[in-house]
Enzyme design. Structure first.
Site, short mmCIF file in Angstrom:
data_model
loop_
_atom_site.label_atom_id
_atom_site.label_comp_id
_atom_site.label_asym_id
_atom_site.label_seq_id
_atom_site.Cartn_x
_atom_site.Cartn_y
_atom_site.Cartn_z
N TYR A 113 -1.80 -0.62 10.32
CA TYR A 113 -2.11 -1.09 9.15
C TYR A 113 -0.72 -0.53 8.21
O TYR A 113 -0.15 -1.23 7.29
CB TYR A 113 -3.34 -0.18 8.09
CG TYR A 113 -3.63 -0.65 6.90
CD1 TYR A 113 -3.98 -1.83 6.34
CD2 TYR A 113 -3.22 0.07 6.12
CE1 TYR A 113 -4.30 -2.23 5.18
CE2 TYR A 113 -3.16 -0.36 4.51
CZ TYR A 113 -3.77 -1.32 4.12
OH TYR A 113 -4.07 -1.60 2.89
N SER A 133 0.84 -1.18 0.19
CA SER A 133 -0.04 -0.03 -0.01
C SER A 133 0.76 1.23 0.04
O SER A 133 2.12 1.14 0.31
CB SER A 133 -0.98 -0.03 1.40
OG SER A 133 -1.58 1.41 1.39
#
Length: 249
Positions: A153, A140
């Protein structure tokens, strides 16, 4: 992708389902893996109706025995897996002071530990079969930068970026490439409620592209890393984010 056997985790929705369709359309035999088997079966039926080859395999990427069983099923049907789309993962929005051990383990087990386990299992089998391969880990832009309320995350995805580089260095000697995609914001089942909200729409307008990515805009970057078109690309973390990383997250 003719002659390739591709295993995709998290294939029941989002990027995973998209990758399965694109791989099959280009001639790969596809092993679609996830926990929601009924969705996989519908995806496989769609692929087969379009003339492709695919099977649905129940897989929990946080369970080593489930991972091994998935690779066994792939080999029994199509032969050694030579392309892995390591896509399964979870999201969590929580302030760092509020994250407890269970929260932390939930994110790290799915987003980092599982990525290593799938890559290791696949690479061991490629080495044993003496075949070249490609592993594409889905990280990501939050693995390259940080935003508020997303610490667990972001940390997990930063781990995937560094994991990708470490495995690329080691597996490259066996002609197995390992690269990472770092998507910006695309609308998926995981985030669609937020991006449909007024807050989500306002946030997207602050990014350079002023919109979310379209799923087809992930196709060429993924296929470059997964296929022989990227045969001399190893150990990269490729952002696909419309320039989002150029500003503040």
């Amino acid at each position: 992708m003719q002659g390739k056997v591709a295993l995709v985790t998290g294939a029941s929705s989002g990027f995973g389902a998209h990758f399965c369709r694109q791989l099959a359309a280009r001639g790969a035999a596809v092993v679609a893996c996830a926990r929601r088997v009924e969705r996989l079966q519908a995806l496989v039926a769609e692929i087969e109706a379009a003339g492709g080859r695919a099977i649905a395999v129940a897989m929990d990427v946080t369970d080593r025995s489930s991972i091994e069983a998935g690779f066994d099923a792939a080999e029994q049907r199509f032969g050694t897996v030579t392309v892995i789309a390591n896509n399964a993962g979870v999201a969590q929005t929580k302030a760092a002071l509020e994250i407890d051990e269970a929260d932390w383990d939930y994110v790290m087990d799915a987003n980092l530990k599982a990525v290593f386990a799938v890559a290791q299992s696949g690479a061991r089998r490629m080495v044993a079969a003496a075949v070249a391969g490609s592993i594409v880990n889905v990280a990501s832009i939050l693995g390259l930068a940080v935003g508020p309320g997303l610490s667990s995350y972001a940390i997990s995805k930063a781990g995937v970026v560094q994991l990708t580089k470490a495995l690329a260095l080691e597996f490259g000697r066996a002609n197995i490439r390992v690269n990472a995609l770092c998507p910006g914001y695309f609308v998926t089942e995981m985030n669609q409620a937020f991006f449909a909200s007024e807050k989500g729409q306002a946030y997207i307008k602050t990014t350079p592209a002023r919109r979310t990515g379209q799923m087809d805009e992930m196709t060429a970057p993924f296929m470059l890393l997964a296929s022989d078109a990227g045969s001399f690309i190893n150990g990269v973390a490729l952002p696909v984010d419309g320039g989002h990383l150029l500003g503040a997250l």
